[in-house]
Design a protein around this motif. Structure first.
Motif, PDB file in Angstrom:
ATOM      1  N   LYS A  65      27.150   0.562  14.546  1.00  0.00           N
ATOM      2  CA  LYS A  65      27.506   1.884  14.006  1.00  0.00           C
ATOM      3  C   LYS A  65      26.612   2.993  14.528  1.00  0.00           C
ATOM      4  O   LYS A  65      27.073   4.095  14.772  1.00  0.00           O
ATOM      5  N   LEU A  66      25.337   2.696  14.686  1.00  0.00           N
ATOM      6  CA  LEU A  66      24.395   3.704  15.168  1.00  0.00           C
ATOM      7  C   LEU A  66      24.755   4.177  16.573  1.00  0.00           C
ATOM      8  O   LEU A  66      24.601   5.347  16.901  1.00  0.00           O
ATOM      9  N   LEU A  67      25.250   3.266  17.396  1.00  0.00           N
ATOM     10  CA  LEU A  67      25.553   3.582  18.793  1.00  0.00           C
ATOM     11  C   LEU A  67      27.002   4.006  19.012  1.00  0.00           C
ATOM     12  O   LEU A  67      27.339   4.490  20.083  1.00  0.00           O
ATOM     13  N   ASN A  68      27.854   3.803  18.028  1.00  0.00           N
ATOM     14  CA  ASN A  68      29.266   4.129  18.164  1.00  0.00           C
ATOM     15  C   ASN A  68      29.679   5.079  17.029  1.00  0.00           C
ATOM     16  O   ASN A  68      29.983   4.630  15.923  1.00  0.00           O
ATOM     17  N   PRO A  69      29.700   6.379  17.305  1.00  0.00           N
ATOM     18  CA  PRO A  69      30.033   7.348  16.251  1.00  0.00           C
ATOM     19  C   PRO A  69      31.409   7.138  15.630  1.00  0.00           C
ATOM     20  O   PRO A  69      31.624   7.484  14.473  1.00  0.00           O
ATOM     21  N   ALA A  70      32.344   6.535  16.363  1.00  0.00           N
ATOM     22  CA  ALA A  70      33.682   6.305  15.812  1.00  0.00           C
ATOM     23  C   ALA A  70      33.634   5.318  14.646  1.00  0.00           C
ATOM     24  O   ALA A  70      34.329   5.499  13.642  1.00  0.00           O
ATOM     25  N   LEU A  71      32.802   4.279  14.755  1.00  0.00           N
ATOM     26  CA  LEU A  71      32.659   3.323  13.646  1.00  0.00           C
ATOM     27  C   LEU A  71      32.022   3.984  12.431  1.00  0.00           C
ATOM     28  O   LEU A  71      32.456   3.761  11.297  1.00  0.00           O
ATOM     29  N   ALA A  72      31.008   4.774  12.660  1.00  0.00           N
ATOM     30  CA  ALA A  72      30.338   5.470  11.557  1.00  0.00           C
ATOM     31  C   ALA A  72      31.298   6.459  10.883  1.00  0.00           C
ATOM     32  O   ALA A  72      31.311   6.583   9.656  1.00  0.00           O
ATOM     33  N   ARG A  73      32.109   7.139  11.684  1.00  0.00           N
ATOM     34  CA  ARG A  73      33.075   8.097  11.133  1.00  0.00           C
ATOM     35  C   ARG A  73      34.107   7.377  10.262  1.00  0.00           C
ATOM     36  O   ARG A  73      34.469   7.855   9.185  1.00  0.00           O
ATOM     37  N   LYS A  74      34.576   6.201  10.694  1.00  0.00           N
ATOM     38  CA  LYS A  74      35.552   5.444   9.899  1.00  0.00           C
ATOM     39  C   LYS A  74      34.959   5.037   8.553  1.00  0.00           C
ATOM     40  O   LYS A  74      35.642   5.094   7.525  1.00  0.00           O
ATOM     41  N   ASP A  75      33.699   4.641   8.549  1.00  0.00           N
ATOM     42  CA  ASP A  75      33.053   4.286   7.284  1.00  0.00           C
ATOM     43  C   ASP A  75      32.926   5.489   6.362  1.00  0.00           C
ATOM     44  O   ASP A  75      33.130   5.381   5.160  1.00  0.00           O
ATOM     45  N   ARG A  76      32.558   6.648   6.944  1.00  0.00           N
ATOM     46  CA  ARG A  76      32.462   7.867   6.121  1.00  0.00           C
ATOM     47  C   ARG A  76      33.830   8.249   5.574  1.00  0.00           C
ATOM     48  O   ARG A  76      33.946   8.678   4.424  1.00  0.00           O
ATOM     49  N   GLN A  77      34.886   8.090   6.384  1.00  0.00           N
ATOM     50  CA  GLN A  77      36.232   8.411   5.918  1.00  0.00           C
ATOM     51  C   GLN A  77      36.642   7.522   4.749  1.00  0.00           C
ATOM     52  O   GLN A  77      37.206   8.001   3.767  1.00  0.00           O
ATOM     53  N   LYS A  78      36.338   6.234   4.848  1.00  0.00           N
ATOM     54  CA  LYS A  78      36.678   5.310   3.751  1.00  0.00           C
ATOM     55  C   LYS A  78      35.918   5.684   2.487  1.00  0.00           C
ATOM     56  O   LYS A  78      36.486   5.671   1.384  1.00  0.00           O
ATOM     57  N   ALA A  79      34.637   5.994   2.631  1.00  0.00           N
ATOM     58  CA  ALA A  79      33.830   6.348   1.463  1.00  0.00           C
ATOM     59  C   ALA A  79      34.338   7.643   0.820  1.00  0.00           C
ATOM     60  O   ALA A  79      34.440   7.731  -0.412  1.00  0.00           O
ATOM     61  N   LEU A  80      34.665   8.631   1.631  1.00  0.00           N
ATOM     62  CA  LEU A  80      35.178   9.895   1.089  1.00  0.00           C
ATOM     63  C   LEU A  80      36.551   9.711   0.463  1.00  0.00           C
ATOM     64  O   LEU A  80      36.849  10.291  -0.587  1.00  0.00           O
ATOM     65  N   ALA A  81      37.394   8.898   1.092  1.00  0.00           N
ATOM     66  CA  ALA A  81      38.741   8.667   0.562  1.00  0.00           C
ATOM     67  C   ALA A  81      38.681   8.003  -0.805  1.00  0.00           C
ATOM     68  O   ALA A  81      39.524   8.267  -1.674  1.00  0.00           O
ATOM     69  N   THR A  82      37.684   7.159  -1.019  1.00  0.00           N
ATOM     70  CA  THR A  82      37.524   6.488  -2.306  1.00  0.00           C
ATOM     71  C   THR A  82      37.402   7.499  -3.444  1.00  0.00           C
ATOM     72  O   THR A  82      37.875   7.253  -4.551  1.00  0.00           O
ATOM     73  N   TRP A  83      36.772   8.627  -3.158  1.00  0.00           N
ATOM     74  CA  TRP A  83      36.584   9.649  -4.188  1.00  0.00           C
ATOM     75  C   TRP A  83      37.630  10.759  -4.130  1.00  0.00           C
ATOM     76  O   TRP A  83      38.096  11.226  -5.165  1.00  0.00           O
ATOM     77  N   LEU A  84      37.979  11.180  -2.940  1.00  0.00           N
ATOM     78  CA  LEU A  84      38.846  12.351  -2.817  1.00  0.00           C
ATOM     79  C   LEU A  84      40.312  12.082  -3.150  1.00  0.00           C
ATOM     80  O   LEU A  84      40.989  12.960  -3.682  1.00  0.00           O
ATOM     81  N   GLY A 135      34.397  13.838  10.059  1.00  0.00           N
ATOM     82  CA  GLY A 135      34.143  13.968  11.493  1.00  0.00           C
ATOM     83  C   GLY A 135      32.882  14.747  11.785  1.00  0.00           C
ATOM     84  O   GLY A 135      32.256  15.343  10.921  1.00  0.00           O
ATOM     85  N   GLY A 136      32.474  14.658  13.034  1.00  0.00           N
ATOM     86  CA  GLY A 136      31.343  15.445  13.494  1.00  0.00           C
ATOM     87  C   GLY A 136      30.045  14.671  13.546  1.00  0.00           C
ATOM     88  O   GLY A 136      29.748  13.866  12.688  1.00  0.00           O
ATOM     89  N   THR A 137      29.304  14.909  14.602  1.00  0.00           N
ATOM     90  CA  THR A 137      27.996  14.312  14.816  1.00  0.00           C
ATOM     91  C   THR A 137      27.106  15.391  15.401  1.00  0.00           C
ATOM     92  O   THR A 137      27.559  16.187  16.214  1.00  0.00           O
ATOM     93  N   SER A 138      25.840  15.412  15.007  1.00  0.00           N
ATOM     94  CA  SER A 138      24.944  16.448  15.517  1.00  0.00           C
ATOM     95  C   SER A 138      24.717  16.285  17.014  1.00  0.00           C
ATOM     96  O   SER A 138      24.764  15.178  17.557  1.00  0.00           O
ATOM     97  N   GLN A 139      24.460  17.383  17.685  1.00  0.00           N
ATOM     98  CA  GLN A 139      24.290  17.380  19.141  1.00  0.00           C
ATOM     99  C   GLN A 139      23.073  16.560  19.561  1.00  0.00           C
ATOM    100  O   GLN A 139      23.099  15.916  20.599  1.00  0.00           O
ATOM    101  N   GLU A 140      22.008  16.562  18.750  1.00  0.00           N
ATOM    102  CA  GLU A 140      20.817  15.767  19.070  1.00  0.00           C
ATOM    103  C   GLU A 140      21.165  14.290  19.169  1.00  0.00           C
ATOM    104  O   GLU A 140      20.739  13.603  20.089  1.00  0.00           O
TER     105      GLU A 140
END
Length: 187
Positions: A65-84, A135-140
């Motif tokens: 997940k640390l090296l692949n932002p798409a995997l991290a984004r999918k996890d964030r989407q699932k977590a947000l969907a659980t509440w939203l 979505g979104g990842t910092s430029q750094e």
């Protein structure tokens, strides 16, 4: 959590480093060894035994997940969907109840379903909100990931160490190994 990505030419120094860290009783939350994207550099190192449990994972670059932002984004989407999604349903249902509008009845739906359809529209809004807000990842981080991916394509092994935030990385031990580079992420 402080994350270190240690770039190494071979797999053997990674094993030695983890053993030294364990001997020094350094608290490690997670330890992943990532094989190079270009596996042409595999030689006798591929025969090393990892059954002793030095690494929690030895995996591919794209599975971390640390090296692949798409995997991290999918996890964030699932977590947000659980509440939203449930919140959206309740908000839509409440809005339909409070305003007593006949939006769907004017479209030909039965008046009895007006409140329920308002809740469904709220659910859809919650799902869309979870999709777009995750979505979104910092430029750094994107710049660090590009450098890390480049090193991995050059045939380097990556050792990812996650340490507790309150613990200073053991720089003395880290300097002893033959690493090409150490990148700190998340500090």
């Amino acid at each position: 959590m402080s994350t270190l990505v240690i770039i190494l030419k071979e797999k053997k120094p990674a094993k030695e480093l983890v053993l030294k860290l364990r001997e020094a009783q350094t608290p490690i939350l997670n330890c992943d060894l990532v094989e190079p994207l270009d596996n042409r550099t595999e030689n006798e190192d591929s025969n090393l035994d990892t059954s002793e449990g030095e690494f929690a994972n030895q995996s591919n670059f794209n599975n971390i997940k640390l090296l692949n932002p798409a995997l991290a984004r999918k996890d964030r989407q699932k977590a947000l969907a659980t509440w939203l999604i449930p919140f959206g349903f309740i908000a839509g249902l409440s809005f339909s109840q409070m305003t007593d509008l006949n939006t769907f009845a004017n479209m030909g739906f039965p008046n009895v379903l007006e409140k329920l359809l308002g809740g469904l529209v709220g659910m859809i809004s919650g799902a869309l909100g979870s999709f777009f807000s995750a979505g979104g990842t910092s430029q750094e981080i994107v710049d660090d990931l590009r450098a890390i991916r480049k090193k991995s394509k050059e045939g380097c092994w990556l050792l990812i160490l996650e340490l507790p935030m309150e613990i200073e990385p053991p720089w003395k031990i880290l300097k002893e190994i033959d690493s090409l580079e150490i990148i700190t992420i998340g500090k």
